[in-house]
Design a protein around this motif. Structure first.
Motif, PDB file in Angstrom:
ATOM      1  N   VAL A  40      -8.947  -2.780  36.000  1.00  0.00           N
ATOM      2  CA  VAL A  40      -9.009  -1.640  36.925  1.00  0.00           C
ATOM      3  C   VAL A  40      -9.787  -0.474  36.332  1.00  0.00           C
ATOM      4  O   VAL A  40     -10.426   0.286  37.068  1.00  0.00           O
ATOM      5  CB  VAL A  40      -7.598  -1.197  37.375  1.00  0.00           C
ATOM      6  N   THR A  41      -9.756  -0.330  35.011  1.00  0.00           N
ATOM      7  CA  THR A  41     -10.551   0.730  34.383  1.00  0.00           C
ATOM      8  C   THR A  41     -12.033   0.480  34.592  1.00  0.00           C
ATOM      9  O   THR A  41     -12.794   1.396  34.957  1.00  0.00           O
ATOM     10  CB  THR A  41     -10.235   0.817  32.883  1.00  0.00           C
ATOM     11  N   ALA A  44     -12.903   1.033  38.322  1.00  0.00           N
ATOM     12  CA  ALA A  44     -12.921   2.448  38.708  1.00  0.00           C
ATOM     13  C   ALA A  44     -14.175   3.155  38.206  1.00  0.00           C
ATOM     14  O   ALA A  44     -14.580   4.178  38.770  1.00  0.00           O
ATOM     15  CB  ALA A  44     -11.679   3.146  38.180  1.00  0.00           C
ATOM     16  N   ARG A  51     -12.245   3.942  45.441  1.00  0.00           N
ATOM     17  CA  ARG A  51     -10.812   3.823  45.151  1.00  0.00           C
ATOM     18  C   ARG A  51     -10.503   2.422  44.651  1.00  0.00           C
ATOM     19  O   ARG A  51     -11.130   1.437  45.058  1.00  0.00           O
ATOM     20  CB  ARG A  51      -9.972   4.085  46.408  1.00  0.00           C
ATOM     21  N   VAL A  52      -9.517   2.358  43.768  1.00  0.00           N
ATOM     22  CA  VAL A  52      -8.965   1.081  43.318  1.00  0.00           C
ATOM     23  C   VAL A  52      -7.474   1.137  43.584  1.00  0.00           C
ATOM     24  O   VAL A  52      -6.758   1.969  43.005  1.00  0.00           O
ATOM     25  CB  VAL A  52      -9.232   0.835  41.818  1.00  0.00           C
ATOM     26  N   LEU A  65       0.669   1.756  35.419  1.00  0.00           N
ATOM     27  CA  LEU A  65      -0.510   2.226  36.140  1.00  0.00           C
ATOM     28  C   LEU A  65      -0.428   3.726  36.422  1.00  0.00           C
ATOM     29  O   LEU A  65      -1.429   4.446  36.301  1.00  0.00           O
ATOM     30  CB  LEU A  65      -0.660   1.454  37.447  1.00  0.00           C
ATOM     31  N   GLU A  68      -1.456   5.771  33.616  1.00  0.00           N
ATOM     32  CA  GLU A  68      -2.901   5.744  33.377  1.00  0.00           C
ATOM     33  C   GLU A  68      -3.695   6.361  34.520  1.00  0.00           C
ATOM     34  O   GLU A  68      -4.922   6.361  34.502  1.00  0.00           O
ATOM     35  CB  GLU A  68      -3.360   4.294  33.157  1.00  0.00           C
ATOM     36  N   PHE A  70      -3.647   5.418  37.863  1.00  0.00           N
ATOM     37  CA  PHE A  70      -4.100   4.497  38.897  1.00  0.00           C
ATOM     38  C   PHE A  70      -3.081   4.403  40.027  1.00  0.00           C
ATOM     39  O   PHE A  70      -1.883   4.555  39.823  1.00  0.00           O
ATOM     40  CB  PHE A  70      -4.341   3.100  38.309  1.00  0.00           C
ATOM     41  N   GLU A  71      -3.582   4.117  41.222  1.00  0.00           N
ATOM     42  CA  GLU A  71      -2.738   3.967  42.403  1.00  0.00           C
ATOM     43  C   GLU A  71      -2.093   2.580  42.427  1.00  0.00           C
ATOM     44  O   GLU A  71      -2.757   1.581  42.157  1.00  0.00           O
ATOM     45  CB  GLU A  71      -3.559   4.119  43.680  1.00  0.00           C
ATOM     46  N   CYS A  72      -0.827   2.539  42.806  1.00  0.00           N
ATOM     47  CA  CYS A  72      -0.129   1.265  42.963  1.00  0.00           C
ATOM     48  C   CYS A  72       0.857   1.394  44.116  1.00  0.00           C
ATOM     49  O   CYS A  72       1.609   2.373  44.182  1.00  0.00           O
ATOM     50  CB  CYS A  72       0.600   0.865  41.677  1.00  0.00           C
TER      51      CYS A  72
END
Length: 216
Positions: A40-41, A44, A51-52, A65, A68, A70-72
């Protein structure tokens, strides 16, 4: 045109079962998380990716996540990988009405620890808003599926998914892009990814395990 990506992850006890034995048993969960974070890094940081969105009902995945940035979101219900992709795509469409008209949604596998942002960006650029897919190293699976701009994702992941996606009208993206094609299901795959150059987290984990089944 910007692309939003959906990345699904199973509950950790079930994730990447064929990778068991690639590292010590007590490190399996850490390996899955490291591979995910490297994937995902890289995604992104790819040009053209807006968006990821990770889809997982595992609380540890969600927590790591979030730490870090990130969306989950949790899965919408049972149904497996394709349902997780559809759920994530639906949420992305609902949250951005502009993408309903012109945006592109992509389905990206969560096990690409050697992924280079430049290769993902090139794949998206080559697709040029068309429905397209990138096959894995073995040419039978799919690592990336892109919807046509503004159209449904319509995922067909599973055994023989490359052929299934081609049958839906998706064009095959045939450039080399070794890091984008190198998903990691087995210890052999992990070795191939290592030779390409692993992301920071996966590399650090393997290097910290000197003497393990697979070293950095």
């Amino acid at each position: 045109m910007q692309t939003d990506l959906v990345v699904p992850v199973k509950m950790l006890p079930e994730a990447k079962s064929r990778l068991r034995g690639a590292v010590r048993p007590e490190e399996h969960t850490n390996l899955v998380l490291a591979v995910l974070l490297d994937t995902v890094t890289a995604a992104a940081n790819a040009d053209g990716v807006r968006r990821v969105l990770v889809v997982s009902s595992d609380p540890t995945v969600a927590s790591v996540l979030a730490d870090e940035g990130f969306e989950c979101v949790p899965e919408g219900g049972p149904g497996g990988l394709n349902e997780a992709f559809r759920h994530g795509a639906m949420l992305l469409r609902q949250s951005d009405r502009q993408s309903d008209k012109a945006g592109q949604i992509g389905a990206l596998q969560a096990d690409l620890p050697a992924l280079r942002p430049s290769e993902l960006a090139e794949a998206i650029k080559t697709a040029d808003g068309r429905r397209a897919f990138c096959a894995d190293r073995q040419t039978t699976g799919t690592t990336l599926l892109l919807s046509a701009a503004g159209e449904p994702l319509n995922p067909r992941f599973g055994v023989g998914s490359a052929g299934k996606h081609a049958a839906t009208g998706a064009i095959a993206l045939t450039e080399a892009w070794e890091s984008l094609r190198c998903d990691v299901d087995t210890a052999e795959d992990l070795l191939a990814a290592r030779d390409l150059g692993l992301g920071q987290r996966t590399s650090a984990l393997l290097c910290a395990m000197a003497g393990g089944p697979i070293e950095c």
